[in-house]
Design an enzyme around this catalytic site. Structure first.
Site, PDB file in Angstrom:
ATOM      1  N   ASN A 174       0.864  -1.184   0.000  1.00  0.00           N
ATOM      2  CA  ASN A 174       0.000   0.000   0.000  1.00  0.00           C
ATOM      3  C   ASN A 174       0.899   1.232   0.000  1.00  0.00           C
ATOM      4  OD1 ASN A 174      -1.818   2.039   0.434  1.00  0.00           O
ATOM      5  ND2 ASN A 174      -2.425   1.371   2.486  1.00  0.00           N
ATOM      6  N   TRP A 175       0.958   1.892  -1.149  1.00  0.00           N
ATOM      7  CA  TRP A 175       1.860   3.054  -1.280  1.00  0.00           C
ATOM      8  C   TRP A 175       1.277   4.299  -0.624  1.00  0.00           C
ATOM      9  CZ3 TRP A 175       3.661   2.770  -7.162  1.00  0.00           C
ATOM     10  CH2 TRP A 175       4.260   1.525  -7.380  1.00  0.00           C
ATOM     11  N   LYS A 176       0.024   4.232  -0.213  1.00  0.00           N
ATOM     12  CA  LYS A 176      -0.652   5.395   0.402  1.00  0.00           C
ATOM     13  C   LYS A 176      -0.484   6.625  -0.512  1.00  0.00           C
ATOM     14  CE  LYS A 176      -0.099   3.144   4.799  1.00  0.00           C
ATOM     15  NZ  LYS A 176      -0.019   3.224   6.245  1.00  0.00           N
ATOM     16  N   HIS A 185      -9.452   0.915   4.898  1.00  0.00           N
ATOM     17  CA  HIS A 185      -8.162   1.125   5.556  1.00  0.00           C
ATOM     18  C   HIS A 185      -8.365   2.046   6.758  1.00  0.00           C
ATOM     19  CE1 HIS A 185      -4.079   2.376   6.390  1.00  0.00           C
ATOM     20  NE2 HIS A 185      -3.711   1.271   5.762  1.00  0.00           N
ATOM     21  N   GLU A 210      -6.785   4.451   7.856  1.00  0.00           N
ATOM     22  CA  GLU A 210      -6.604   5.885   7.590  1.00  0.00           C
ATOM     23  C   GLU A 210      -7.859   6.486   6.960  1.00  0.00           C
ATOM     24  OE1 GLU A 210      -2.911   5.392   5.514  1.00  0.00           O
ATOM     25  OE2 GLU A 210      -1.950   4.863   7.412  1.00  0.00           O
ATOM     26  N   GLU A 252      -5.173  -5.075  10.473  1.00  0.00           N
ATOM     27  CA  GLU A 252      -4.204  -4.003  10.669  1.00  0.00           C
ATOM     28  C   GLU A 252      -4.506  -3.301  11.989  1.00  0.00           C
ATOM     29  OE1 GLU A 252      -2.213  -2.690   6.746  1.00  0.00           O
ATOM     30  OE2 GLU A 252      -3.974  -1.446   7.065  1.00  0.00           O
ATOM     31  N   GLY A 295       2.606   2.244  10.831  1.00  0.00           N
ATOM     32  CA  GLY A 295       3.541   3.363  10.702  1.00  0.00           C
ATOM     33  C   GLY A 295       4.250   3.725  11.997  1.00  0.00           C
ATOM     34  N   SER A 348       3.607  -2.135  10.280  1.00  0.00           N
ATOM     35  CA  SER A 348       5.055  -2.174  10.515  1.00  0.00           C
ATOM     36  C   SER A 348       5.718  -3.486  10.083  1.00  0.00           C
ATOM     37  CB  SER A 348       5.375  -1.868  11.977  1.00  0.00           C
ATOM     38  OG  SER A 348       4.961  -0.548  12.310  1.00  0.00           O
ATOM     39  N   GLY A 404       5.029   1.382   4.567  1.00  0.00           N
ATOM     40  CA  GLY A 404       6.333   2.023   4.360  1.00  0.00           C
ATOM     41  C   GLY A 404       7.354   1.164   3.631  1.00  0.00           C
TER      42      GLY A 404
HETATM   43  P1  13P Z   1       3.182   0.419   7.656  1.00  0.00           P
HETATM   44  O1  13P Z   1       3.709  -0.863   7.055  1.00  0.00           O
HETATM   45  O2  13P Z   1       3.897   1.633   7.160  1.00  0.00           O
HETATM   46  O3  13P Z   1       3.081   0.323   9.150  1.00  0.00           O
HETATM   47  O4  13P Z   1       1.675   0.592   7.111  1.00  0.00           O
HETATM   48  C1  13P Z   1       0.802  -0.477   7.209  1.00  0.00           C
HETATM   49  C2  13P Z   1      -0.406  -0.173   6.423  1.00  0.00           C
HETATM   50  O5  13P Z   1      -1.191   0.685   6.793  1.00  0.00           O
HETATM   51  C3  13P Z   1      -0.626  -0.917   5.175  1.00  0.00           C
HETATM   52  O6  13P Z   1      -1.894  -0.711   4.668  1.00  0.00           O
END
Ligand code: 13P
Length: 231
Positions: A6-8, A83, A85, A153, A159, A189, A211
């Site tokens: 997931n590149w966000k 997600h 977020e 998640e 993150g 993470s 990330g």
């Molecule tokens: P990180 O791997 O940066 O913690 O993010 C996880 C995530 O939200 C994947 O969708």
């Protein structure tokens, strides 16, 4: 084994270079979830490409949204929904998440539906209730659909570098499957250094990587760990 990156809201790696490197890894379904502007380039590079969200209507006055038929026309194969977020910053409700998932599945997209508890919910002993509610709504809308994959998640692990222990992930995944029996990816993470032990758990069916998916080397290393874990 599925490893989704997931590149966000980051540009992410060069799709062609990533596709070239991934071609050398067998035994894992690698998926990229780039921002909308990179979808076409990822599809053209031959990557299995998912969007980061999808609307439930095929078209309409929904500024800022994108529909399943639009994604399919681009060669996109699926979408994330729910997600944390989206839930945290954009007010996505359980009901909206489930509607998005149902429409995407009905249109023929794959779906990775994300669930997970916050630190506060875990501390107050509400983790199981939160997961139960999130999953019940998805199950009610979508049933046990072949195109549906879940991602656990825990919000406190996203993150933060504070990864769930393999035991804790296994326990949560087994609980999730007892409520909705579909493959469950772990997210939060995931890094090259902790992927192997997480992916070794019997109910961890892959990873949703944030990330560490932005660098080709670290994403590759997690894909390789996934391939090794079931070989
Ligand atoms: P990180 O791997 O940066 O913690 O993010 C996880 C995530 O939200 C994947 O969708």
């Amino acid at each position: 084994m599925i490893v989704a990156g997931n590149w966000k809201m980051f540009a992410g790696p060069d799709p062609r270079m990533l596709a070239e490197r991934l071609a050398g890894v067998d035994g894992v379904d690698a998926i990229v979830c780039p921002p909308y502007t990179e979808l076409a380039a990822c599809v053209e590079a031959g990557l299995t490409t998912y969007a980061q969200n999808v609307h439930w209507e095929p078209e309409g006055a929904y500024t800022g949204e994108i529909s399943a038929p639009m994604l399919l026309a681009l060669g996109v194969r699926g979408a994330l929904v729910g997600h944390s977020e989206r839930r945290q910053y954009f007010g996505e409700t359980d009901a909206a998440v489930a509607r998005r998932a149902r429409a995407a599945l009905a249109a023929g997209l794959g779906v990775i539906a994300c669930v997970g508890e916050t630190q506060e919910e875990r501390d107050s002993g509400d983790m199981e209730t939160v997961l139960r509610v999130q999953l019940a709504v998805i199950r009610e809308e979508c049933g046990i659909d072949d195109g549906l994959v879940l991602a656990y998640e825990p919000v406190w692990a996203i993150g933060t570098g504070q990864v769930a222990t393999p035991e804790l992930a296994q326990e949560a995944h087994a609980f999730i499957k007892s409520l909705l029996d579909r493959p469950v990816l772990y997210g939060g993470s995931v890094k090259p250094g902790n992927a192997a032990e997480l992916l070794a758990q019997p109910d961890v069916d892959g990873a949703l990587v944030g990330g560490a998916s932005l660098e080709i080397d670290s994403f590759l290393s997690i894909c390789e760990a996934a391939a090794r874990s079931r070989s």
